[in-house]
Design an enzyme around this catalytic site. Structure first.
Site, PDB file in Angstrom:
ATOM      1  N   SER A 184      55.994 -93.361  83.564  1.00 32.22           N
ATOM      2  CA  SER A 184      56.871 -93.761  82.439  1.00 32.22           C
ATOM      3  C   SER A 184      56.131 -94.372  81.169  1.00 32.22           C
ATOM      4  O   SER A 184      55.347 -94.022  80.762  1.00 32.22           O
ATOM      5  CB  SER A 184      58.114 -94.710  83.055  1.00 32.22           C
ATOM      6  N   ASP A 208      55.981 -88.636  84.214  1.00 31.38           N
ATOM      7  CA  ASP A 208      57.118 -88.686  83.098  1.00 31.38           C
ATOM      8  C   ASP A 208      57.001 -89.706  82.145  1.00 31.38           C
ATOM      9  O   ASP A 208      57.675 -90.759  82.126  1.00 31.38           O
ATOM     10  CB  ASP A 208      58.535 -88.859  83.921  1.00 31.38           C
ATOM     11  N   ARG A 220      51.073 -92.670  72.091  1.00 36.99           N
ATOM     12  CA  ARG A 220      51.411 -92.170  73.480  1.00 36.99           C
ATOM     13  C   ARG A 220      50.380 -91.343  73.999  1.00 36.99           C
ATOM     14  O   ARG A 220      49.204 -91.376  73.249  1.00 36.99           O
ATOM     15  CB  ARG A 220      52.575 -91.157  73.115  1.00 36.99           C
ATOM     16  N   ASP A 225      42.552 -88.222  75.647  1.00 35.71           N
ATOM     17  CA  ASP A 225      42.338 -89.475  76.283  1.00 35.71           C
ATOM     18  C   ASP A 225      41.395 -89.719  77.641  1.00 35.71           C
ATOM     19  O   ASP A 225      40.978 -90.699  78.379  1.00 35.71           O
ATOM     20  CB  ASP A 225      43.767 -90.248  76.943  1.00 35.71           C
ATOM     21  N   HIS A 287      50.319 -79.128  97.610  1.00 33.17           N
ATOM     22  CA  HIS A 287      51.015 -78.026  97.971  1.00 33.17           C
ATOM     23  C   HIS A 287      51.836 -77.408  96.933  1.00 33.17           C
ATOM     24  O   HIS A 287      52.644 -76.294  96.939  1.00 33.17           O
ATOM     25  CB  HIS A 287      51.897 -78.410  99.076  1.00 33.17           C
TER      26      HIS A 287
END
Length: 334
Positions: A184, A208, A220, A225, A287
């Site tokens: 987040s 997310d 952001r 990065d 998986h």
């Protein structure tokens, strides 16, 4: 009448399920008042135009590394050891091993070292391999109001980058053996940490990444990065109050089940948290496989036909670009 109602329901479902379109207006903004999930498991009413707490922000900017760096290894998998920047003894007297990978886990808003993401990912790694797991507890800022926390993220991210540089200088731990994982708001924090190090960290994972106040922000998480920057989007979109960013913003972006609504979830909190739950499962099992998509409609309608790429996992040499749809089950290991 029944037929009309049926088509109305279908149309409404389409609006809810549609991610941010490729041609979304560049000036889109979240409404001023939104509901945002906190690490306390609750939805909170947030005024995105609220005045930030300048006292907290000033402190964070003066002391960006003033946070807790908590080390876990297979020798101390339950009780952490505290590492302190500019204190070489705290490193030398710990179980830190520069010869194994280092994973940094960073929580989100209204969270701390005890929030579920930290022990879940920590256990997944230490059960899988010999490594250093460092949990960053940045509660001094994270427990502030949303606006204050968001504005302070770049400074805390820089502090994490400075700490990792110190770790490198003291122990020789290589940046190409470091994986930064943030959830987040913490996703943007690890992005800023990687930026502080000039993108030298081999891998950065955003779980997310938070949308409000970040969707168009230069602060952001970004593809430059780290050596490979991956994002997993589970609660995105404009129309349903999605907490996360619903568009591709990293080197490789994964959209489990379309990236908005997750099987077995009835709330945004559940959808949002599913990002770190899925990631932890992939560390153990590796998986979940994505299929590359060319646009958002393919992601929504599950019609992607491109190459495959595993989502998540612990592979430090992983590479890839593009958008990927991943289909999962409703319960662990998904």
């Amino acid at each position: 009448m029944k037929a009309s109602l049926f088509f109305l329901v279908i149309a409404t479902a389409y609006v809810v399920a549609t991610p941010v379109p490729d041609n979304a207006p560049a000036d889109y903004e979240y409404p001023r008042y939104v509901k945002i999930a906190g690490g306390d498991g609750q939805m909170h009413d947030v005024d995105l135009e609220a005045e930030p707490n300048m006292e907290v922000l000033d402190e964070v900017n003066r002391n960006p590394a003033n946070n807790l760096y908590l080390l876990y290894t297979r020798r101390n998998s339950i009780v952490s050891q505290t590492l302190i920047i500019n204190n070489a003894n705290s490193i030398h007297n710990s179980n830190f091993n520069a010869n194994v990978p280092t994973v940094v886990v960073v929580h989100g808003w209204l969270s701390n070292q005890y929030t579920d993401i930290n022990p879940t990912i920590r256990r997944a790694y230490l059960n899988k391999m010999d490594c250093n797991v460092i949990v960053l507890d940045w509660r001094r800022l994270a427990l502030s109001d949303y606006v204050t926390a968001a504005l302070g993220v770049p400074a805390v991210g820089r502090g994490l980058g400075q700490f990792l540089r110190f770790l490198n200088q003291v122990t020789g731990a290589r940046f190409d053996s470091m994986h930064l994982v943030g959830f987040s708001m913490g996703a943007h924090l690890v992005g800023n940490a990687g930026r502080e190090l000039g993108g030298q960290v081999i891998r950065v994972t955003g779980l997310d990444p938070a949308g409000p106040l970040f969707i168009y922000s230069r602060d952001r998480i970004a593809p430059s990065d780290g050596g490979y920057v991956e994002c997993i989007h589970t609660d995105g979109g404009y129309t349903v109050g999605g907490i996360g960013i619903g568009t591709a913003i990293c080197n490789a972006d994964f959209f489990p089940n379309g990236g908005i609504s997750q099987p077995g979830c009835l709330t945004n909190i559940c959808n949002h948290n599913r990002a770190w739950e899925l990631f932890a499962a992939t560390v153990t099992y590796n998986h979940l496989v994505g299929r590359r998509c060319t646009n958002n409609l393919q992601i929504t309608w599950n019609t992607c036909t491109g190459a495959n790429l595993h989502m998540g996992n612990d592979d430090l040499r992983k590479t890839g670009t593009g958008m990927y749809r991943v289909n999962t089950n409703r319960s662990y290991p998904f």
